[in-house]
Scaffold this motif. Structure first.
Motif, PDB file in Angstrom:
ATOM      1  N   THR A 193     -32.439  13.214  40.381  1.00  0.00           N
ATOM      2  CA  THR A 193     -31.735  14.337  39.830  1.00  0.00           C
ATOM      3  C   THR A 193     -30.935  13.997  38.326  1.00  0.00           C
ATOM      4  N   PHE A 194     -30.997  14.767  37.390  1.00  0.00           N
ATOM      5  CA  PHE A 194     -29.964  14.740  36.289  1.00  0.00           C
ATOM      6  C   PHE A 194     -29.863  16.226  35.713  1.00  0.00           C
ATOM      7  N   HIS A 195     -28.617  16.239  35.003  1.00  0.00           N
ATOM      8  CA  HIS A 195     -28.374  17.417  34.413  1.00  0.00           C
ATOM      9  C   HIS A 195     -28.428  17.264  32.826  1.00  0.00           C
ATOM     10  N   PHE A 196     -28.635  18.486  32.391  1.00  0.00           N
ATOM     11  CA  PHE A 196     -28.575  18.505  30.657  1.00  0.00           C
ATOM     12  C   PHE A 196     -27.824  19.820  30.116  1.00  0.00           C
ATOM     13  N   TYR A 197     -26.838  19.330  29.446  1.00  0.00           N
ATOM     14  CA  TYR A 197     -25.862  20.349  28.643  1.00  0.00           C
ATOM     15  C   TYR A 197     -25.778  19.878  27.368  1.00  0.00           C
ATOM     16  N   ASP A 198     -26.756  19.239  26.571  1.00  0.00           N
ATOM     17  CA  ASP A 198     -26.714  18.637  25.385  1.00  0.00           C
ATOM     18  C   ASP A 198     -27.230  19.693  24.379  1.00  0.00           C
ATOM     19  N   PRO A 199     -26.773  19.601  23.069  1.00  0.00           N
ATOM     20  CA  PRO A 199     -25.476  18.920  22.697  1.00  0.00           C
ATOM     21  C   PRO A 199     -24.258  19.606  23.339  1.00  0.00           C
ATOM     22  N   HIS A 200     -23.365  18.920  23.880  1.00  0.00           N
ATOM     23  CA  HIS A 200     -22.259  19.673  24.464  1.00  0.00           C
ATOM     24  C   HIS A 200     -21.656  20.392  23.551  1.00  0.00           C
ATOM     25  N   VAL A 251     -33.269  18.416  17.594  1.00  0.00           N
ATOM     26  CA  VAL A 251     -34.476  18.532  18.551  1.00  0.00           C
ATOM     27  C   VAL A 251     -34.962  17.099  19.023  1.00  0.00           C
ATOM     28  N   GLU A 252     -35.024  16.354  18.039  1.00  0.00           N
ATOM     29  CA  GLU A 252     -35.555  14.969  18.469  1.00  0.00           C
ATOM     30  C   GLU A 252     -34.557  13.971  19.516  1.00  0.00           C
ATOM     31  N   ALA A 253     -33.086  14.512  19.396  1.00  0.00           N
ATOM     32  CA  ALA A 253     -32.296  13.869  20.264  1.00  0.00           C
ATOM     33  C   ALA A 253     -32.660  14.714  21.781  1.00  0.00           C
ATOM     34  N   VAL A 254     -33.011  15.515  21.856  1.00  0.00           N
ATOM     35  CA  VAL A 254     -33.364  16.390  23.204  1.00  0.00           C
ATOM     36  C   VAL A 254     -34.362  15.815  23.750  1.00  0.00           C
ATOM     37  N   GLU A 255     -35.648  15.503  22.833  1.00  0.00           N
ATOM     38  CA  GLU A 255     -37.082  14.838  23.200  1.00  0.00           C
ATOM     39  C   GLU A 255     -36.548  13.425  23.820  1.00  0.00           C
ATOM     40  N   ARG A 256     -35.779  12.843  22.968  1.00  0.00           N
ATOM     41  CA  ARG A 256     -35.513  11.511  23.516  1.00  0.00           C
ATOM     42  C   ARG A 256     -34.670  11.213  24.665  1.00  0.00           C
ATOM     43  N   PHE A 257     -33.841  12.432  25.042  1.00  0.00           N
ATOM     44  CA  PHE A 257     -33.295  12.562  26.392  1.00  0.00           C
ATOM     45  C   PHE A 257     -33.970  12.653  27.329  1.00  0.00           C
ATOM     46  N   PHE A 258     -35.078  13.586  27.371  1.00  0.00           N
ATOM     47  CA  PHE A 258     -35.933  13.924  28.212  1.00  0.00           C
ATOM     48  C   PHE A 258     -37.179  12.843  28.568  1.00  0.00           C
ATOM     49  N   ASN A 259     -37.511  12.114  27.438  1.00  0.00           N
ATOM     50  CA  ASN A 259     -38.552  11.038  27.659  1.00  0.00           C
ATOM     51  C   ASN A 259     -38.210   9.981  28.502  1.00  0.00           C
ATOM     52  N   LEU A 300     -39.284  20.587  28.699  1.00  0.00           N
ATOM     53  CA  LEU A 300     -39.306  20.147  29.974  1.00  0.00           C
ATOM     54  C   LEU A 300     -40.521  20.518  30.616  1.00  0.00           C
ATOM     55  N   GLU A 301     -41.110  21.544  30.375  1.00  0.00           N
ATOM     56  CA  GLU A 301     -42.286  22.085  30.791  1.00  0.00           C
ATOM     57  C   GLU A 301     -43.602  21.040  30.435  1.00  0.00           C
ATOM     58  N   GLU A 302     -43.300  20.828  28.955  1.00  0.00           N
ATOM     59  CA  GLU A 302     -44.335  19.964  28.536  1.00  0.00           C
ATOM     60  C   GLU A 302     -44.414  18.626  29.269  1.00  0.00           C
ATOM     61  N   ARG A 303     -43.277  18.049  29.656  1.00  0.00           N
ATOM     62  CA  ARG A 303     -43.200  16.975  30.497  1.00  0.00           C
ATOM     63  C   ARG A 303     -43.207  16.903  31.873  1.00  0.00           C
ATOM     64  N   GLY A 304     -43.526  17.898  32.356  1.00  0.00           N
ATOM     65  CA  GLY A 304     -43.683  18.442  33.937  1.00  0.00           C
ATOM     66  C   GLY A 304     -42.373  18.184  34.737  1.00  0.00           C
ATOM     67  N   ILE A 305     -41.355  18.418  33.983  1.00  0.00           N
ATOM     68  CA  ILE A 305     -39.876  18.122  34.917  1.00  0.00           C
ATOM     69  C   ILE A 305     -39.651  19.503  35.235  1.00  0.00           C
ATOM     70  N   ALA A 306     -39.591  19.462  36.660  1.00  0.00           N
ATOM     71  CA  ALA A 306     -38.937  20.718  37.160  1.00  0.00           C
ATOM     72  C   ALA A 306     -37.237  21.134  36.629  1.00  0.00           C
ATOM     73  N   ARG A 307     -37.269  22.309  36.966  1.00  0.00           N
ATOM     74  CA  ARG A 307     -35.660  22.598  36.418  1.00  0.00           C
ATOM     75  C   ARG A 307     -35.020  23.830  37.247  1.00  0.00           C
TER      76      ARG A 307
END
Length: 354
Positions: A193-200, A251-259, A300-307
């Motif tokens: 598991t991880f959490h996401f509140y970016d950009p904080h 958005v690119e920073a968010v994508e990198r985070f999830f990737n 998240l959905e595009e990458r199949g990550i549950a949330r």
């Protein structure tokens, strides 16, 4: 180019039912704060999982051997029954103090061991829809020490319970760097598991507990034309946040985070799960907040990550929030009349509820 997908979790999307089994001793907890109807309503929204944070250190305060009181087990037994009836996953999350200035005790295993021994023993034969999250956001504890602790606690639970999924998170607030050092549990029912509140700076703007009282009206994504001015006599932290936001608020920073989590999931051949994500409602502009949720849940959905979003009734929740008209203390918004449908739809949930 096709986007890589994470290994699938048994559930896909849901919310956190907060402020129920948190912050209070067992004798102070209202067993009816959430009821079976709340779980039914969440399912109507399209949720197939509910995460329930539980402050067992507070619940069991002063009780010898950290014995979980009968009234708490009574609540959890009902939750397990609702999960089975609705075919809806429920995560029992050992939560903890996550104030910005808090830390996890290096002796936390003395609490985790008795709590998880009791939970695993009681629910080892219960519905398959229960999931155990060993501990939320360990922080301030040495990473190597935490990895030793979680390895032992994981083994403890699995020796008792062969049936249920177990969620494991890294130290340093579930950071990616710490996750990469977690042991490989060699278990086909582990979820990382991880959490996401970016950009904080955006998601926590105006929040006093994050020392962002004067940082408000932040846009997402970053736009120089829409940025507010730096507060007068800015603190060092305020200067840093404004200077870093052009890079962090993209958005690119968010994508990198999830990737990076997708890559980890593929490497470990195990699901990854975003157990918390959200944007504080009182100070973010409504349209900016909705856009952040739309982007984040889409990625998240595009990458199949549950949330599971943080939270439901609270300041990060799915109901309308009007800071000019505070809610009456103790009175919760009504479902579905008070739903913020813009936010609900932006989260990828069902906005056509009755």
């Amino acid at each position: 180019m096709a986007v890589k997908k994470a290994v699938s979790a048994p559930f896909t999307k849901g919310v956190n039912f907060t402020n129920w089994l948190e912050f209070r001793r067992a004798d102070e907890i209202n067993p009816e704060f959430f009821t079976g109807l709340d779980f039914v309503n969440a399912k109507k929204l399209g949720c197939d999982v509910i995460r329930i944070p539980m402050h067992f250190e507070k619940i069991c305060e002063g009780i010898p051997d950290m014995k979980i009181p009968d009234n708490i087990f009574g609540i959890l037994d009902k939750v397990a029954a609702w999960a089975e009836e609705l075919k809806m996953y429920v995560i029992f999350d050992f939560h903890n103090n996550c104030h910005v200035d808090s830390f996890t005790s290096p002796e936390v295993e003395k609490v985790l061991t008795p709590i998880w021994t009791q939970l695993a023993t009681r629910y080892k034969d219960a519905t398959e829809y229960l999931v155990f999250e060993l501990m939320n956001e360990p922080h301030g504890i040495d990473i190597a020490l935490w990895n030793e602790v979680i390895a032992r606690v994981f083994k403890l639970v699995r020796n008792i319970d062969k049936k249920h999924y177990i969620i494991a998170g890294g130290a340093d607030w579930n950071s990616f760097a710490a996750m990469r050092t977690l042991p490989d549990f060699h278990d086909d029912k582990v979820i990382y598991t991880f959490h996401f509140y970016d950009p904080h700076t955006f998601t926590h703007q105006g929040a006093g507990w994050a020392h962002l009282e004067r940082v408000i009206n932040i846009p997402f994504p970053y736009s120089p034309d829409r940025m507010p001015p730096l507060p007068e006599n800015p603190t060092e932290d305020e200067r840093y946040r404004f200077a870093a936001y052009p890079e962090q608020g993209t958005v690119e920073a968010v994508e990198r985070f999830f990737n990076q989590y997708v890559e980890f999931s593929i490497e470990r051949n195990a699901p990854v799960f975003c157990g918390e994500f959200g944007c504080f409602a009182p100070f973010a502009k409504h349209e900016e907040r909705a856009n952040w949720y739309r982007i984040v849940t889409g990625l998240l959905e595009e990458r199949g990550i549950a949330r599971t979003s943080w939270d439901y009734y609270g300041g990060f929740g799915v109901f309308r929030f009007d800071k000019t008209r505070p809610r009456e203390r103790g009175k919760r918004p009504e479902f579905p009349a008070d739903l913020d449908l813009d936010i609900v739809k932006a989260m990828g949930l069902n906005g056509d509820v009755k």
